[in-house]
Design a protein around this motif. Structure first.
Motif, PDB file in Angstrom:
ATOM      1  N   ALA A 288       0.837  -1.202   0.000  1.00  0.00           N
ATOM      2  CA  ALA A 288       0.000   0.000   0.000  1.00  0.00           C
ATOM      3  C   ALA A 288       0.870   1.250   0.000  1.00  0.00           C
ATOM      4  O   ALA A 288       2.058   1.210   0.366  1.00  0.00           O
ATOM      5  N   VAL A 289       0.263   2.345  -0.422  1.00  0.00           N
ATOM      6  CA  VAL A 289       0.883   3.667  -0.388  1.00  0.00           C
ATOM      7  C   VAL A 289      -0.145   4.623   0.196  1.00  0.00           C
ATOM      8  O   VAL A 289      -1.318   4.574  -0.180  1.00  0.00           O
ATOM      9  N   ASN A 290       0.296   5.473   1.132  1.00  0.00           N
ATOM     10  CA  ASN A 290      -0.661   6.461   1.637  1.00  0.00           C
ATOM     11  C   ASN A 290      -0.072   7.861   1.578  1.00  0.00           C
ATOM     12  O   ASN A 290       1.149   8.055   1.587  1.00  0.00           O
ATOM     13  N   TYR A 291      -0.977   8.823   1.492  1.00  0.00           N
ATOM     14  CA  TYR A 291      -0.633  10.240   1.377  1.00  0.00           C
ATOM     15  C   TYR A 291      -1.183  10.961   2.596  1.00  0.00           C
ATOM     16  O   TYR A 291      -2.394  10.936   2.849  1.00  0.00           O
ATOM     17  N   TRP A 292      -0.289  11.566   3.358  1.00  0.00           N
ATOM     18  CA  TRP A 292      -0.666  12.331   4.541  1.00  0.00           C
ATOM     19  C   TRP A 292      -0.657  13.825   4.223  1.00  0.00           C
ATOM     20  O   TRP A 292       0.402  14.396   3.936  1.00  0.00           O
ATOM     21  N   TYR A 293      -1.820  14.427   4.282  1.00  0.00           N
ATOM     22  CA  TYR A 293      -1.951  15.874   4.150  1.00  0.00           C
ATOM     23  C   TYR A 293      -2.235  16.459   5.532  1.00  0.00           C
ATOM     24  O   TYR A 293      -3.154  15.990   6.228  1.00  0.00           O
ATOM     25  N   ASP A 294      -1.482  17.454   5.907  1.00  0.00           N
ATOM     26  CA  ASP A 294      -1.670  18.055   7.227  1.00  0.00           C
ATOM     27  C   ASP A 294      -3.085  18.598   7.363  1.00  0.00           C
ATOM     28  O   ASP A 294      -3.624  19.216   6.439  1.00  0.00           O
ATOM     29  N   MET A 295      -3.714  18.341   8.511  1.00  0.00           N
ATOM     30  CA  MET A 295      -5.070  18.831   8.744  1.00  0.00           C
ATOM     31  C   MET A 295      -5.064  20.332   9.010  1.00  0.00           C
ATOM     32  O   MET A 295      -4.022  20.928   9.326  1.00  0.00           O
ATOM     33  N   GLU A 296      -6.224  20.925   8.893  1.00  0.00           N
ATOM     34  CA  GLU A 296      -6.394  22.329   9.266  1.00  0.00           C
ATOM     35  C   GLU A 296      -6.667  22.410  10.762  1.00  0.00           C
ATOM     36  O   GLU A 296      -7.586  21.750  11.268  1.00  0.00           O
ATOM     37  N   TYR A 297      -5.876  23.202  11.452  1.00  0.00           N
ATOM     38  CA  TYR A 297      -6.089  23.377  12.892  1.00  0.00           C
ATOM     39  C   TYR A 297      -7.070  24.529  13.092  1.00  0.00           C
ATOM     40  O   TYR A 297      -6.714  25.635  13.480  1.00  0.00           O
ATOM     41  N   ASP A 298      -8.348  24.202  12.849  1.00  0.00           N
ATOM     42  CA  ASP A 298      -9.404  25.199  12.838  1.00  0.00           C
ATOM     43  C   ASP A 298     -10.363  24.956  13.997  1.00  0.00           C
ATOM     44  O   ASP A 298     -10.020  24.283  14.981  1.00  0.00           O
ATOM     45  N   LEU A 299     -11.576  25.461  13.868  1.00  0.00           N
ATOM     46  CA  LEU A 299     -12.549  25.329  14.948  1.00  0.00           C
ATOM     47  C   LEU A 299     -12.905  23.872  15.213  1.00  0.00           C
ATOM     48  O   LEU A 299     -13.138  23.477  16.364  1.00  0.00           O
ATOM     49  N   LYS A 300     -12.924  23.059  14.153  1.00  0.00           N
ATOM     50  CA  LYS A 300     -13.191  21.630  14.319  1.00  0.00           C
ATOM     51  C   LYS A 300     -12.160  20.992  15.249  1.00  0.00           C
ATOM     52  O   LYS A 300     -12.509  20.189  16.128  1.00  0.00           O
ATOM     53  N   TYR A 301     -10.908  21.361  15.068  1.00  0.00           N
ATOM     54  CA  TYR A 301      -9.853  20.846  15.938  1.00  0.00           C
ATOM     55  C   TYR A 301     -10.058  21.336  17.370  1.00  0.00           C
ATOM     56  O   TYR A 301      -9.898  20.571  18.331  1.00  0.00           O
ATOM     57  N   SER A 302     -10.443  22.598  17.520  1.00  0.00           N
ATOM     58  CA  SER A 302     -10.676  23.151  18.857  1.00  0.00           C
ATOM     59  C   SER A 302     -11.819  22.426  19.555  1.00  0.00           C
ATOM     60  O   SER A 302     -11.753  22.148  20.764  1.00  0.00           O
ATOM     61  N   TYR A 303     -12.874  22.097  18.799  1.00  0.00           N
ATOM     62  CA  TYR A 303     -13.985  21.341  19.389  1.00  0.00           C
ATOM     63  C   TYR A 303     -13.522  19.965  19.854  1.00  0.00           C
ATOM     64  O   TYR A 303     -13.925  19.489  20.923  1.00  0.00           O
ATOM     65  N   TYR A 304     -12.673  19.325  19.054  1.00  0.00           N
ATOM     66  CA  TYR A 304     -12.173  18.018  19.467  1.00  0.00           C
ATOM     67  C   TYR A 304     -11.332  18.139  20.735  1.00  0.00           C
ATOM     68  O   TYR A 304     -11.441  17.309  21.648  1.00  0.00           O
ATOM     69  N   GLN A 305     -10.500  19.166  20.804  1.00  0.00           N
ATOM     70  CA  GLN A 305      -9.679  19.357  21.998  1.00  0.00           C
ATOM     71  C   GLN A 305     -10.549  19.568  23.236  1.00  0.00           C
ATOM     72  O   GLN A 305     -10.224  19.086  24.330  1.00  0.00           O
ATOM     73  N   LEU A 306     -11.668  20.284  23.063  1.00  0.00           N
ATOM     74  CA  LEU A 306     -12.604  20.472  24.179  1.00  0.00           C
ATOM     75  C   LEU A 306     -13.201  19.136  24.609  1.00  0.00           C
ATOM     76  O   LEU A 306     -13.263  18.818  25.807  1.00  0.00           O
ATOM     77  N   LEU A 307     -13.627  18.330  23.624  1.00  0.00           N
ATOM     78  CA  LEU A 307     -14.196  17.019  23.931  1.00  0.00           C
ATOM     79  C   LEU A 307     -13.170  16.142  24.642  1.00  0.00           C
ATOM     80  O   LEU A 307     -13.488  15.468  25.636  1.00  0.00           O
ATOM     81  N   ASP A 308     -11.939  16.169  24.158  1.00  0.00           N
ATOM     82  CA  ASP A 308     -10.878  15.380  24.760  1.00  0.00           C
ATOM     83  C   ASP A 308     -10.604  15.858  26.188  1.00  0.00           C
ATOM     84  O   ASP A 308     -10.468  15.037  27.110  1.00  0.00           O
ATOM     85  N   GLY A 309     -10.555  17.174  26.382  1.00  0.00           N
ATOM     86  CA  GLY A 309     -10.289  17.706  27.719  1.00  0.00           C
ATOM     87  C   GLY A 309     -11.389  17.381  28.715  1.00  0.00           C
ATOM     88  O   GLY A 309     -11.102  17.029  29.874  1.00  0.00           O
ATOM     89  N   LEU A 310     -12.634  17.490  28.291  1.00  0.00           N
ATOM     90  CA  LEU A 310     -13.744  17.154  29.184  1.00  0.00           C
ATOM     91  C   LEU A 310     -13.747  15.665  29.530  1.00  0.00           C
ATOM     92  O   LEU A 310     -14.011  15.294  30.690  1.00  0.00           O
ATOM     93  N   THR A 311     -13.442  14.822  28.543  1.00  0.00           N
ATOM     94  CA  THR A 311     -13.397  13.375  28.802  1.00  0.00           C
ATOM     95  C   THR A 311     -12.322  13.047  29.841  1.00  0.00           C
ATOM     96  O   THR A 311     -12.550  12.246  30.761  1.00  0.00           O
ATOM     97  N   LYS A 312     -11.154  13.677  29.699  1.00  0.00           N
ATOM     98  CA  LYS A 312     -10.092  13.450  30.681  1.00  0.00           C
ATOM     99  C   LYS A 312     -10.502  13.965  32.055  1.00  0.00           C
ATOM    100  O   LYS A 312     -10.239  13.315  33.079  1.00  0.00           O
ATOM    101  N   ALA A 313     -11.135  15.141  32.098  1.00  0.00           N
ATOM    102  CA  ALA A 313     -11.475  15.760  33.377  1.00  0.00           C
ATOM    103  C   ALA A 313     -12.461  14.922  34.180  1.00  0.00           C
ATOM    104  O   ALA A 313     -12.308  14.761  35.386  1.00  0.00           O
ATOM    105  N   VAL A 314     -13.487  14.357  33.521  1.00  0.00           N
ATOM    106  CA  VAL A 314     -14.489  13.589  34.282  1.00  0.00           C
ATOM    107  C   VAL A 314     -13.924  12.253  34.729  1.00  0.00           C
ATOM    108  O   VAL A 314     -14.389  11.672  35.722  1.00  0.00           O
ATOM    109  N   LYS A 315     -12.887  11.753  34.043  1.00  0.00           N
ATOM    110  CA  LYS A 315     -12.314  10.460  34.461  1.00  0.00           C
ATOM    111  C   LYS A 315     -11.471  10.584  35.717  1.00  0.00           C
ATOM    112  O   LYS A 315     -11.324   9.615  36.462  1.00  0.00           O
ATOM    113  N   VAL A 316     -10.910  11.752  35.954  1.00  0.00           N
ATOM    114  CA  VAL A 316     -10.067  11.937  37.148  1.00  0.00           C
ATOM    115  C   VAL A 316     -10.869  12.538  38.307  1.00  0.00           C
ATOM    116  O   VAL A 316     -10.346  12.675  39.402  1.00  0.00           O
ATOM    117  N   SER A 317     -12.123  12.894  38.053  1.00  0.00           N
ATOM    118  CA  SER A 317     -12.936  13.518  39.110  1.00  0.00           C
ATOM    119  C   SER A 317     -13.538  12.461  40.028  1.00  0.00           C
ATOM    120  O   SER A 317     -13.799  11.340  39.622  1.00  0.00           O
TER     121      SER A 317
END
Length: 317
Positions: A288-317
């Protein structure tokens, strides 16, 4: 009391979010396109909504589809020394014995690697050409003319060239553990097939991460492997769960996740959107051959970071 109630509410929202995202946006199976889309259509219908698809007839013009037999690869690359990931169990970059264990990166003649893949030489270990540093252009320049340096309609859609073009060849026992990448990924199977298990980014509340001491497989004098800690390195966040056989007693939340499964066959291309979790298996000798194009670090990425942060926070609470 109020804090406990608020925490319950947050947990409830996190549990409901993946279901709502599935109902609004994710298909129940990976759709097929019978031809490459236009750049505008691809961006509008797939990249922007962050949806995977399998594209047929996108690489049918590649000489590699007819040329890249193991006999041809042996002749084209020959005895040149290349980087090969070697493990005792087929899992490179995966959790094992409470460590994040990386493979031995062995420098070996390509023809010796092919002898192992073709079972002309037996080895108890698992070998996989999988170095993800644009190894097609860096280590296998002889093969570039049989494919493309980029995918033109993807490059136009994103307004950029790929960060890396990678070449993959290995044994059927080589498995890629569940993880995500910060790339828009076009994964092209030249021969054989790849089995993907996918989770959208919205499944993050159900997918466990833990911190692990990084380590590397190293070969001992008797030929066996030992796991050597990289003591000066920071701990690595990684997913300890095997989605094919999940330990639901330890990770009960994963029972609520709904993976997508797809098989990408020779001549097909998978668009794997950025931040999608994926676990990969393959047929023996799959190329196989794959092509990696860098993602856009936009609002979608920020939303994911929020989801990731909240998931981590409730697990340690």
């Amino acid at each position: 009391m109020a804090e406990a109630a608020a925490l319950r509410d947050v947990r409830g929202c996190l549990a409901a979010f993946p279901r709502e995202a599935r109902e609004l946006g994710w298909p129940e199976s990976v759709p097929y396109l019978d031809k490459p889309p236009s750049p505008l259509e691809f961006y509008r219908e797939w990249v922007s909504p962050n949806k995977p698809c399998i594209i047929q007839n996108a690489i049918s013009h590649w000489p590699a589809l007819k040329k890249w037999t193991l006999v041809y690869l042996r002749e084209a690359v020959g005895p040149k020394v290349v980087s090969v990931a070697v493990t005792p169990n087929g899992y490179a970059d995966a959790v094992f014995q409470d460590r994040f264990v990386m493979p031995e990166e062995r420098q070996m003649p390509f023809v010796d690697f092919l002898d192992i893949v073709e079972k002309k030489v037996t080895s108890p270990n698992v070998f996989y050409v999988q170095k993800q540093c644009s190894n097609l252009t860096e280590e296998f320049p002889e093969l570039v003319c049989d494919v493309q340096p980029d995918i033109p309609w993807m490059s136009e859609a994103l307004g950029k060239k790929p960060d890396a073009v990678n070449f993959w060849l290995g044994e059927s026992s080589a498995v890629t553990s569940l993880h995500k990448d910060h790339y828009e990924n076009l994964y092209c199977v030249v021969s054989g097939e790849k089995q993907f298990l996918l989770h959208p980014p919205s499944d993050r509340p159900f997918i466990p991460y833990e911190l692990y001491q990084p380590a590397t497989y190293q070969v001992s004098e008797d030929g066996s492997f030992e796991i050597v800690d990289e003591k000066s390195a920071d701990k690595v966040p990684w997913i300890p769960l095997d989605p094919l056989s999940p330990n639901l007693e330890r990770y009960p939340e994963y029972a609520q996740a709904k993976p997508l499964r797809c098989t990408v066959k020779a001549g097909e291309m998978l668009y794997l959107p950025s931040l999608w979790f994926h676990h990969v298996q393959q047929s023996h000798g799959c190329v196989a051959v794959n092509y990696w194009y860098d993602m856009e670090y936009d609002l979608k990425y920020s939303y994911y970071q929020l989801l990731d942060g909240l998931t981590k926070a409730v697990k340690v609470s």
